[in-house]
Design a protein around this motif. Structure first.
Motif, mmCIF file in Angstrom:
data_model
loop_
_atom_site.group_PDB
_atom_site.id
_atom_site.type_symbol
_atom_site.label_atom_id
_atom_site.label_comp_id
_atom_site.label_asym_id
_atom_site.label_seq_id
_atom_site.Cartn_x
_atom_site.Cartn_y
_atom_site.Cartn_z
ATOM 1 N N PRO A 119 0.810 -1.221 0.000
ATOM 2 C CA PRO A 119 0.000 0.000 0.000
ATOM 3 C C PRO A 119 0.844 1.272 0.000
ATOM 4 C CG PRO A 119 0.058 -0.981 2.186
ATOM 5 C CD PRO A 119 0.802 -1.920 1.292
ATOM 6 N N GLY A 120 0.568 2.138 -0.979
ATOM 7 C CA GLY A 120 1.342 3.365 -1.114
ATOM 8 C C GLY A 120 1.177 4.314 0.055
ATOM 9 N N HIS A 121 -0.051 4.411 0.591
ATOM 10 C CA HIS A 121 -0.264 5.391 1.668
ATOM 11 C C HIS A 121 0.479 4.976 2.944
ATOM 12 C CE1 HIS A 121 -3.151 2.306 2.132
ATOM 13 N NE2 HIS A 121 -4.266 3.002 2.287
ATOM 14 N N VAL A 122 0.431 3.680 3.265
ATOM 15 C CA VAL A 122 1.179 3.187 4.434
ATOM 16 C C VAL A 122 2.676 3.372 4.212
ATOM 17 C CG1 VAL A 122 1.864 1.065 5.625
ATOM 18 C CG2 VAL A 122 -0.558 1.541 5.242
ATOM 19 N N SER A 123 3.111 3.035 3.009
ATOM 20 C CA SER A 123 4.538 3.065 2.710
ATOM 21 C C SER A 123 5.087 4.494 2.712
ATOM 22 C CB SER A 123 4.800 2.408 1.358
ATOM 23 O OG SER A 123 4.186 1.137 1.311
ATOM 24 N N MET A 124 4.232 5.460 2.410
ATOM 25 C CA MET A 124 4.637 6.866 2.485
ATOM 26 C C MET A 124 5.124 7.195 3.902
ATOM 27 S SD MET A 124 1.980 9.924 1.766
ATOM 28 C CE MET A 124 1.040 9.587 3.258
ATOM 29 N N VAL A 125 4.556 6.518 4.893
ATOM 30 C CA VAL A 125 4.947 6.753 6.292
ATOM 31 C C VAL A 125 6.136 5.878 6.678
ATOM 32 C CG1 VAL A 125 4.197 6.558 8.702
ATOM 33 C CG2 VAL A 125 2.626 7.450 6.976
ATOM 34 N N ILE A 126 6.069 4.579 6.370
ATOM 35 C CA ILE A 126 7.092 3.666 6.905
ATOM 36 C C ILE A 126 8.256 3.428 5.941
ATOM 37 C CG2 ILE A 126 5.407 2.497 8.379
ATOM 38 C CD1 ILE A 126 5.437 0.121 6.466
ATOM 39 N N GLY A 127 8.124 3.851 4.676
ATOM 40 C CA GLY A 127 9.184 3.600 3.704
ATOM 41 C C GLY A 127 9.107 2.173 3.177
ATOM 42 N N THR A 128 10.159 1.760 2.491
ATOM 43 C CA THR A 128 10.121 0.435 1.840
ATOM 44 C C THR A 128 10.847 -0.653 2.640
ATOM 45 O OG1 THR A 128 12.117 0.935 0.578
ATOM 46 C CG2 THR A 128 10.011 1.481 -0.464
ATOM 47 N N HIS A 129 11.715 -0.259 3.561
ATOM 48 C CA HIS A 129 12.541 -1.280 4.222
ATOM 49 C C HIS A 129 11.783 -2.236 5.151
ATOM 50 C CE1 HIS A 129 16.245 -0.228 2.405
ATOM 51 N NE2 HIS A 129 16.084 1.051 2.705
ATOM 52 N N PRO A 130 10.660 -1.815 5.775
ATOM 53 C CA PRO A 130 9.940 -2.801 6.600
ATOM 54 C C PRO A 130 9.466 -4.019 5.810
ATOM 55 C CG PRO A 130 9.255 -0.587 7.181
ATOM 56 C CD PRO A 130 10.114 -0.469 5.959
ATOM 57 N N TYR A 131 9.500 -3.941 4.458
ATOM 58 C CA TYR A 131 9.079 -5.092 3.651
ATOM 59 C C TYR A 131 10.257 -5.980 3.240
ATOM 60 C CZ TYR A 131 5.119 -1.897 2.960
ATOM 61 O OH TYR A 131 4.071 -1.022 3.140
ATOM 62 N N ASP A 132 11.464 -5.599 3.629
ATOM 63 C CA ASP A 132 12.642 -6.348 3.148
ATOM 64 C C ASP A 132 12.544 -7.842 3.448
ATOM 65 O OD1 ASP A 132 13.752 -4.074 2.128
ATOM 66 O OD2 ASP A 132 15.193 -3.768 3.755
ATOM 67 N N PHE A 133 11.976 -8.175 4.626
ATOM 68 C CA PHE A 133 11.940 -9.594 5.033
ATOM 69 C C PHE A 133 11.115 -10.440 4.050
ATOM 70 C CE2 PHE A 133 7.643 -10.392 6.623
ATOM 71 C CZ PHE A 133 7.128 -9.099 6.743
ATOM 72 N N ILE A 134 10.157 -9.799 3.368
ATOM 73 C CA ILE A 134 9.281 -10.564 2.464
ATOM 74 C C ILE A 134 10.090 -11.102 1.283
ATOM 75 C CG2 ILE A 134 7.284 -10.374 0.922
ATOM 76 C CD1 ILE A 134 6.334 -8.085 2.853
ATOM 77 N N ALA A 135 10.926 -10.245 0.728
ATOM 78 C CA ALA A 135 11.762 -10.670 -0.398
ATOM 79 C C ALA A 135 12.927 -11.537 0.080
ATOM 80 C CB ALA A 135 12.288 -9.441 -1.130
ATOM 81 N N ARG A 136 13.517 -11.135 1.206
ATOM 82 C CA ARG A 136 14.736 -11.819 1.678
ATOM 83 C C ARG A 136 14.430 -13.205 2.274
ATOM 84 N NH1 ARG A 136 16.219 -8.359 5.785
ATOM 85 N NH2 ARG A 136 14.931 -9.687 7.096
ATOM 86 N N TYR A 150 11.229 -14.783 2.659
ATOM 87 C CA TYR A 150 10.132 -15.601 2.106
ATOM 88 C C TYR A 150 10.202 -15.733 0.582
ATOM 89 C CZ TYR A 150 8.013 -15.377 6.742
ATOM 90 O OH TYR A 150 7.775 -15.494 8.096
ATOM 91 N N ARG A 151 11.149 -15.061 -0.027
ATOM 92 C CA ARG A 151 11.362 -15.168 -1.475
ATOM 93 C C ARG A 151 10.104 -14.846 -2.278
ATOM 94 N NH1 ARG A 151 16.027 -14.200 -1.676
ATOM 95 N NH2 ARG A 151 16.163 -14.915 -3.807
ATOM 96 N N LYS A 152 9.426 -13.758 -1.878
ATOM 97 C CA LYS A 152 8.244 -13.303 -2.621
ATOM 98 C C LYS A 152 8.509 -11.877 -3.110
ATOM 99 C CE LYS A 152 5.433 -16.750 -1.432
ATOM 100 N NZ LYS A 152 5.003 -17.747 -2.399
ATOM 101 N N PRO A 153 8.123 -11.563 -4.349
ATOM 102 C CA PRO A 153 8.263 -10.180 -4.823
ATOM 103 C C PRO A 153 7.232 -9.264 -4.177
ATOM 104 C CG PRO A 153 7.345 -11.585 -6.549
ATOM 105 C CD PRO A 153 7.605 -12.475 -5.366
ATOM 106 N N ILE A 154 7.625 -8.031 -3.970
ATOM 107 C CA ILE A 154 6.681 -7.042 -3.436
ATOM 108 C C ILE A 154 6.965 -5.694 -4.083
ATOM 109 C CG2 ILE A 154 8.134 -6.767 -1.352
ATOM 110 C CD1 ILE A 154 5.417 -6.031 0.091
ATOM 111 N N VAL A 155 5.914 -5.035 -4.523
ATOM 112 C CA VAL A 155 6.061 -3.743 -5.190
ATOM 113 C C VAL A 155 5.137 -2.732 -4.511
ATOM 114 C CG1 VAL A 155 5.774 -2.481 -7.353
ATOM 115 C CG2 VAL A 155 6.659 -4.821 -7.397
ATOM 116 N N VAL A 156 5.714 -1.645 -4.022
ATOM 117 C CA VAL A 156 4.922 -0.561 -3.439
ATOM 118 C C VAL A 156 4.235 0.183 -4.580
ATOM 119 C CG1 VAL A 156 5.002 1.585 -2.124
ATOM 120 C CG2 VAL A 156 6.506 -0.312 -1.494
ATOM 121 N N ALA A 157 2.911 0.365 -4.455
ATOM 122 C CA ALA A 157 2.149 0.917 -5.582
ATOM 123 C C ALA A 157 1.360 2.152 -5.176
ATOM 124 C CB ALA A 157 1.187 -0.144 -6.124
#
Ligand code: SF4
Length: 258
Positions: free
Chosen positions: A79-96, A98-105
């Protein structure tokens, strides 16, 4: 009805003889404005303003979804609105981890189409990364003012109960002890301060199965019958952003159900 916690503050100022309780709800998008209102109330020494804090966080429930043995999602659009506050790094664990792609939109149709394309390109190339389609709004490290307000006002609850998903560790926020005078839970001994809580799901609700990708919204027995945007039974039908509401609005499902 108020449009902002600051409106609730104004009510409290205008009616010093009445208790004004703001129902603080939502993800990191709304969490900072509630925090700022508590800080402002503390500065003004308002005694009749408090917040019933039900704020929640995004990364922890995503982790819970990923840990679900029935999880069938191939990738995520963040979610773009959430990510505007927390940035992109809190999602790093998903790619690292769990090996799933994630794109902030972003939220425009073209934003979502491009984000979907970026997820598919990652899958096709066997890549798993955190990518930011909404770079015009979402800074990599989030919004420092909002993050500082969140850190000042809230702490993590050990667990928080989610509709359809059950208890999720560290997924809810509680107002810190230094702001206890503005914490409706402490002030009125409600919510978790009154003891453990358990939300009973209405019969036939399949929110958990929809959220984990096991079924589509239209397969829920309540879809379009007991549960519509006008009379929602589950969170996914409440907001226009919810999966069930989107299927209802745009999936041709309204006609099918009728
Ligand atoms: S239709 Fe309603 S009850 Fe069924 S999954 Fe969606 S929100 Fe939940």
């Amino acid at each position: 009805m108020v449009y902002s916690p600051l409106d609730a503050l104004e009510l409290a100022r205008r009616h010093p003889d009445r208790e004004v309780v703001f129902f603080g709800l939502g993800f990191e998008t709304t969490t900072p404005s509630t925090a700022l209102s508590i800080q402002q109330a503390a500065r003004e020494g308002l005694r009749n303003f408090s917040v019933f804090c039900n704020h929640i966080t995004v990364p922890e429930p995503i982790k819970a979804l990923l840990d679900d043995p029935y999880m069938q999602l191939d990738g995520f659009i963040a979610p773009g609105h959430v990510s505007m506050v927390i940035g992109t790094h809190p999602y790093d664990f998903i790619a690292r981890d769990y090996r799933k792609p994630i794109v902030v939109a972003g939220f425009e149709p073209l934003d979502l189409l491009q984000a979907l394309l970026m997820v598919l390109q990652q899958l096709a190339a066997g890549r798993t990364e955190v990518e930011n389609q909404y770079g015009r709004v979402v800074p990599e490290h989030g919004n420092p003012v909002s993050l500082a307000a969140i850190e000042d006002v809230y702490e993590r609850r050990k667990q928080f109960e989610w509709r359809g998903l059950g208890q999720i560790d560290a997924s809810g926020l509680k107002i810190r002890a230094k702001y206890a005078a503005f914490d409706a839970e402490e002030k009125f001994q409600i919510g978790y301060a009154a003891g453990p809580r358990h939300v009973v799901e209405p019969e036939g609700c399949a929110c958990g199965a929809v959220m984990t990708g096991r079924i589509k919204p239209t397969a829920c027995p309540q879809f379009g019958k007991g549960c519509t945007p006008e009379m929602p039974l589950g969170a996914l039908m409440v907001s226009s952003e919810g999966a069930c509401a989107a299927y209802w609005q745009y999936g041709g499902a309204r006609g099918e159900a009728a």
